[in-house]
Scaffold this motif. Structure first.
Motif, PDB file in Angstrom:
ATOM      1  N   THR A 595       0.840  -1.202   0.000  1.00 27.62           N
ATOM      2  CA  THR A 595       0.000   0.000   0.000  1.00 27.62           C
ATOM      3  C   THR A 595       0.874   1.250   0.000  1.00 27.62           C
ATOM      4  O   THR A 595       1.919   1.285   0.654  1.00 27.62           O
ATOM      5  CB  THR A 595      -0.922   0.013   1.231  1.00 27.62           C
ATOM      6  OG1 THR A 595      -1.655  -1.212   1.269  1.00 27.62           O
ATOM      7  CG2 THR A 595      -1.898   1.179   1.167  1.00 27.62           C
ATOM      8  N   THR A 607       3.552   0.542   2.775  1.00 27.52           N
ATOM      9  CA  THR A 607       2.831   0.336   4.040  1.00 27.52           C
ATOM     10  C   THR A 607       2.183  -1.037   4.039  1.00 27.52           C
ATOM     11  O   THR A 607       1.634  -1.472   3.022  1.00 27.52           O
ATOM     12  CB  THR A 607       1.745   1.406   4.229  1.00 27.52           C
ATOM     13  OG1 THR A 607       2.350   2.697   4.185  1.00 27.52           O
ATOM     14  CG2 THR A 607       1.037   1.232   5.579  1.00 27.52           C
ATOM     15  N   TRP A 608       2.277  -1.705   5.173  1.00 26.50           N
ATOM     16  CA  TRP A 608       1.556  -2.954   5.398  1.00 26.50           C
ATOM     17  C   TRP A 608       0.361  -2.603   6.268  1.00 26.50           C
ATOM     18  O   TRP A 608       0.486  -2.388   7.460  1.00 26.50           O
ATOM     19  CB  TRP A 608       2.458  -3.966   6.082  1.00 26.50           C
ATOM     20  CG  TRP A 608       1.850  -5.341   6.230  1.00 26.50           C
ATOM     21  CD1 TRP A 608       0.585  -5.717   5.964  1.00 26.50           C
ATOM     22  CD2 TRP A 608       2.530  -6.517   6.702  1.00 26.50           C
ATOM     23  NE1 TRP A 608       0.395  -7.043   6.233  1.00 26.50           N
ATOM     24  CE2 TRP A 608       1.577  -7.577   6.687  1.00 26.50           C
ATOM     25  CE3 TRP A 608       3.820  -6.802   7.112  1.00 26.50           C
ATOM     26  CZ2 TRP A 608       1.896  -8.863   7.093  1.00 26.50           C
ATOM     27  CZ3 TRP A 608       4.134  -8.084   7.506  1.00 26.50           C
ATOM     28  CH2 TRP A 608       3.193  -9.103   7.489  1.00 26.50           C
ATOM     29  N   GLU A 609      -0.825  -2.514   5.674  1.00 30.43           N
ATOM     30  CA  GLU A 609      -2.014  -2.042   6.384  1.00 30.43           C
ATOM     31  C   GLU A 609      -2.597  -3.121   7.297  1.00 30.43           C
ATOM     32  O   GLU A 609      -2.572  -4.308   6.973  1.00 30.43           O
ATOM     33  CB  GLU A 609      -3.088  -1.603   5.384  1.00 30.43           C
ATOM     34  CG  GLU A 609      -2.803  -0.270   4.728  1.00 30.43           C
ATOM     35  CD  GLU A 609      -4.002   0.214   3.929  1.00 30.43           C
ATOM     36  OE1 GLU A 609      -4.754  -0.638   3.412  1.00 30.43           O
ATOM     37  OE2 GLU A 609      -4.182   1.436   3.830  1.00 30.43           O
ATOM     38  N   ARG A 610      -3.119  -2.644   8.460  1.00 30.64           N
ATOM     39  CA  ARG A 610      -3.861  -3.484   9.398  1.00 30.64           C
ATOM     40  C   ARG A 610      -3.118  -4.770   9.709  1.00 30.64           C
ATOM     41  O   ARG A 610      -3.658  -5.868   9.627  1.00 30.64           O
ATOM     42  CB  ARG A 610      -5.262  -3.781   8.864  1.00 30.64           C
ATOM     43  CG  ARG A 610      -6.141  -2.548   8.777  1.00 30.64           C
ATOM     44  CD  ARG A 610      -7.516  -2.884   8.290  1.00 30.64           C
ATOM     45  NE  ARG A 610      -7.518  -3.328   6.900  1.00 30.64           N
ATOM     46  CZ  ARG A 610      -7.517  -2.524   5.855  1.00 30.64           C
ATOM     47  NH1 ARG A 610      -7.506  -1.231   6.024  1.00 30.64           N
ATOM     48  NH2 ARG A 610      -7.518  -2.998   4.640  1.00 30.64           N
ATOM     49  N   ASN A 611      -1.870  -4.623  10.071  1.00 32.85           N
ATOM     50  CA  ASN A 611      -1.068  -5.777  10.475  1.00 32.85           C
ATOM     51  C   ASN A 611      -1.574  -6.268  11.818  1.00 32.85           C
ATOM     52  O   ASN A 611      -1.410  -5.602  12.833  1.00 32.85           O
ATOM     53  CB  ASN A 611       0.411  -5.369  10.566  1.00 32.85           C
ATOM     54  CG  ASN A 611       1.320  -6.553  10.863  1.00 32.85           C
ATOM     55  OD1 ASN A 611       1.155  -7.220  11.876  1.00 32.85           O
ATOM     56  ND2 ASN A 611       2.258  -6.800   9.977  1.00 32.85           N
ATOM     57  N   ASP A 617      -0.953  -0.347  11.206  1.00 36.88           N
ATOM     58  CA  ASP A 617      -0.154  -0.218   9.997  1.00 36.88           C
ATOM     59  C   ASP A 617       1.335  -0.240  10.327  1.00 36.88           C
ATOM     60  O   ASP A 617       1.760   0.262  11.364  1.00 36.88           O
ATOM     61  CB  ASP A 617      -0.500   1.084   9.278  1.00 36.88           C
ATOM     62  CG  ASP A 617      -1.951   1.099   8.811  1.00 36.88           C
ATOM     63  OD1 ASP A 617      -2.584   0.029   8.846  1.00 36.88           O
ATOM     64  OD2 ASP A 617      -2.433   2.178   8.434  1.00 36.88           O
ATOM     65  N   PHE A 619       5.116   0.734   8.518  1.00 38.66           N
ATOM     66  CA  PHE A 619       5.696   1.509   7.418  1.00 38.66           C
ATOM     67  C   PHE A 619       7.135   1.055   7.175  1.00 38.66           C
ATOM     68  O   PHE A 619       7.923   0.913   8.115  1.00 38.66           O
ATOM     69  CB  PHE A 619       5.652   3.000   7.741  1.00 38.66           C
ATOM     70  CG  PHE A 619       4.291   3.497   8.134  1.00 38.66           C
ATOM     71  CD1 PHE A 619       3.356   3.804   7.157  1.00 38.66           C
ATOM     72  CD2 PHE A 619       3.933   3.631   9.459  1.00 38.66           C
ATOM     73  CE1 PHE A 619       2.088   4.247   7.505  1.00 38.66           C
ATOM     74  CE2 PHE A 619       2.678   4.071   9.821  1.00 38.66           C
ATOM     75  CZ  PHE A 619       1.746   4.376   8.835  1.00 38.66           C
ATOM     76  N   LYS A 636       6.018   1.649  13.253  1.00 42.88           N
ATOM     77  CA  LYS A 636       4.579   1.485  13.370  1.00 42.88           C
ATOM     78  C   LYS A 636       3.900   2.776  12.974  1.00 42.88           C
ATOM     79  O   LYS A 636       4.375   3.847  13.341  1.00 42.88           O
ATOM     80  CB  LYS A 636       4.201   1.134  14.812  1.00 42.88           C
ATOM     81  CG  LYS A 636       4.476  -0.319  15.156  1.00 42.88           C
ATOM     82  CD  LYS A 636       3.903  -0.655  16.508  1.00 42.88           C
ATOM     83  CE  LYS A 636       4.123  -2.112  16.847  1.00 42.88           C
ATOM     84  NZ  LYS A 636       3.565  -2.479  18.145  1.00 42.88           N
TER      85      LYS A 636
END
Length: 636
Positions: A595, A607-611, A617, A619, A636
């Motif tokens: 993302t 970005t890795w969303e809703r980890n 998220d 970053f 984070k």
């Protein structure tokens, strides 16, 4: 002739139909022959009782019938009725709704009266039976429980009614309004500096809350009538806080908030002796510490400003003076700095003490000067770094000249805003200017053997130098003004020491490895060399678990952690080719960083969303603008 006595026999004697032995009450087997007793001729009183009870329709009729029912004076009847009463009392919740209904309670109480009658009859008749005691004990225990339950329910009902009544009362409305007013009073008391009003308002708020608790009977200790008492006490506390708020000089406080405190000259700190006194009514104080005295006062004309400057000069502030019409700067003999500025309404004066050079361990190694408001970043017996204020650019040039005269005239690198020089002993002095600040960095010459990795770090045979990093797995040193020829000689020296150059190298960059170490050297106006010991081990703290590991990448990878915290992670990694960097970025995308992707020839951001594992998220930033290493950042 005497009358013969008449003998009468009462009751019945039961015998075993098999052997004729005497039978006790409630025998199921003959104690003599073991014959099973069937169709024991017990009393029909229970059946008669139930039939008559079922004929009653009203609850009051039933309870009256149960309480007044006549029981036969036999052991069998007494025990049978006790068992019946026990069953009815234990199973009082006949509706099965989990709540004690009024009719059910009346019946249970009636059966308790019946049980009491049975037990008293047994005692009066001298009947002693363990079964009677056990059954009556269970009945008494259940009855006690019912009594407590009923009392608790009555209490809860009473409290509910009290709460409904209090919720509609004016006491609650007054409490809420008073709490809002007291919060406002507390905020104003804090702003305008009335500690007594603050304390009284807090106490009044607590009393209002106690009034609410008492009114709702949340705390059983408080009676409902206590809410009025607490309210009255809170009103007294509120009146006290209002009284102290009325005593505040709001005009003075507002001026103080806007411009600073009014000056009370006799209560000023140590720096007040360096300025002349003036009428404190027109003055406001901005700061009064041992490091800064700053105040302002109203004036009517330019003549007032000129008169104040004359008074400042009489206090000795004439050294390095600068007069620009509406501002004046100068030092006194003690090194104290004064700055006067004529504003639209106020004449503002600033007094700052000189920098305490004697606080530095190596202060005798460099020339001192008229600097003020200093901040010491490093102060050891090997080096120091300070940031100081100065008054005029021309003074910096004079100070640099004094450094050269002091002996720092070797390998000099000088520009408009900076100066680097060495003395004959290899000591390094750096002066860097930015706006009205100057950073002075000094370091003694170091012994190469002091480096923790000196055995695998080829020595640079130059005078001076500065140790930037000295850790167990990484050493970095810097030397100024090293020519390209000398740089090439050092790279050759590294190769002779066993370092093999396996990547692009030229007159400005060199990177090579031996069996377990990496050396990197750069040359741009100065030589900066680093040795990194051992290969990079991909650790597994909480944040690195979201990154693909470096395992599987071709070649030997070197690196080090620069930050490893709960919410952020940063690492510098050497030894990756361009294709290996591209492969690693692809692995990051497969991991979940897809993302808000920004990718170019210098940087990759995603970005890795809703980890789920990390609660939000994550970053990722990978910088690879340098061809010899990359910097990986995770936050984070």
């Amino acid at each position: 002739m005497a009358e013969e006595r008449e003998i009468q026999f009462l009751g019945k004697i039961y015998k075993c139909p098999n052997c004729g032995a005497h039978l006790e009450s409630f025998c199921a087997f003959c104690p003599a022959c073991g014959f099973e007793i069937r169709e024991n001729n017990t009393t029909n009183s229970i059946n008669d009782f139930i039939k008559e009870l079922n004929k009653k329709s009203e609850i009051d009729e039933k309870t009256s019938f149960i309480e007044n029912y006549h029981i036969q004076n036999t052991k069998e009847d007494i025990l049978e009725f006790l068992i019946l009463a026990n069953k009815q009392i234990v199973n009082y919740d006949k509706n099965g709704d989990g709540e004690l209904q009024e009719d059910e309670l009346k019946l249970a109480k009636a059966y308790k009266v019946l049980a009491d009658d049975c037990y008293e009859r047994a005692k009066a008749l001298g009947i002693s039976d363990q079964r009677i005691e056990e059954v009556y004990g269970r009945i008494t225990a259940v009855d006690n429980f019912l009594t407590k339950t009923v009392a608790a329910e009555k209490m809860n009902t009473s409290i509910k009614e009290i709460r409904k009544s209090f919720q509609k009362s004016q006491v609650l409305e007054i409490d809420i309004a008073l709490i809002v007013i007291l919060i406002i009073i507390f905020a104003l008391a804090k702003i305008f500096g009335s500690p007594i009003a603050m304390v009284l308002s807090i106490l009044a708020i607590l009393l209002c809350l106690s009034s609410v608790l008492a009114g709702f009977r949340i705390v059983r200790f408080f009676r409902s009538s206590g809410s009025i008492l607490f309210l009255i006490l809170s009103l007294f506390m509120t009146a006290g806080s209002v009284y102290f708020m009325c005593r505040i000089n709001y005009k003075e406080k507002i001026t103080e908030l806007k411009y600073g405190k009014y000056i009370e000259w006799d209560n000023l700190g140590v720096l007040s002796k360096y300025v002349p006194k003036f009428d404190p009514i027109n003055g406001v104080l901005y700061s009064d510490t041992s490091d800064l005295l700053q105040f302002g006062f109203e004036y009517e004309s330019d003549k007032d400003y000129g008169s104040w400057i004359d008074k400042i000069k009489k206090k000795g502030f004439t050294i390095e003076s600068e007069d620009h019409g509406r501002s004046y700067k100068a030092f006194n003999q003690g090194g104290y700095f004064a700055k006067i500025v004529q504003g639209d309404k106020y004449i503002e004066t600033t007094i700052v003490p000189p920098f305490a050079w004697n606080s530095l361990f190596l202060s005798n190694c460099i020339p001192t000067g008229y600097f003020y408001s200093g901040i010491t970043h490093i102060n050891t017996d090997e080096a120091f770094n300070v940031t100081l204020k100065y008054s005029e650019d021309s003074y910096i040039n004079e100070y640099i000249d004094s450094c050269v005269e002091f002996g720092y005239n070797k390998n000099v690198i000088q520009s408009k805003n900076s100066f680097i020089g060495y003395n004959k002993d290899g000591m390094r002095l750096s002066v860097f200017c930015d706006a009205d600040e100057v950073t002075i960095d000094f370091q003694k010459s170091f012994d190469w053997s002091e480096l923790l990795l000196s055995e695998v770090f080829p020595q640079i045979y130059e005078s001076g130098g500065k140790v930037l990093i000295n850790e167990e797995n990484r050493n970095t040193v810097s030397f100024d003004k090293v020519s390209s020829t000398r740089f090439e000689a050092y790279t050759k020296q590294c190769q002779e020491s066993g370092y093999r150059c396996n990547i692009f190298s030229n007159t400005a960059f060199f990177r090579a490895t031996n069996e377990s170490n990496l050396i990197v050297a750069r040359n741009s106006n100065c030589l900066e060399a680093s040795v990194i010991c051992s290969t990079f081990e991909w650790t597994t703290p909480s944040m690195t678990s979201v990154l693909p590991e470096m395992d599987g990448i071709g070649g030997t990878v070197y690196g080090f952690l620069t930050k490893d915290e709960n919410k952020s992670f940063e690492a510098t990694v050497y030894g990756l080719t361009k294709s290996e960097i591209e492969d690693y970025i692809m692995k990051c995308k497969e991991k979940g960083f897809t993302t808000d992707v920004v990718s170019n020839d210098k940087q990759f951001k995603a970005t890795w969303e809703r980890n789920f594992f990390h609660g939000g998220d994550v970053f990722l930033t990978i910088n690879y603008d340098s061809f010899d290493h990359i910097i990986i950042k995770v936050e984070k």
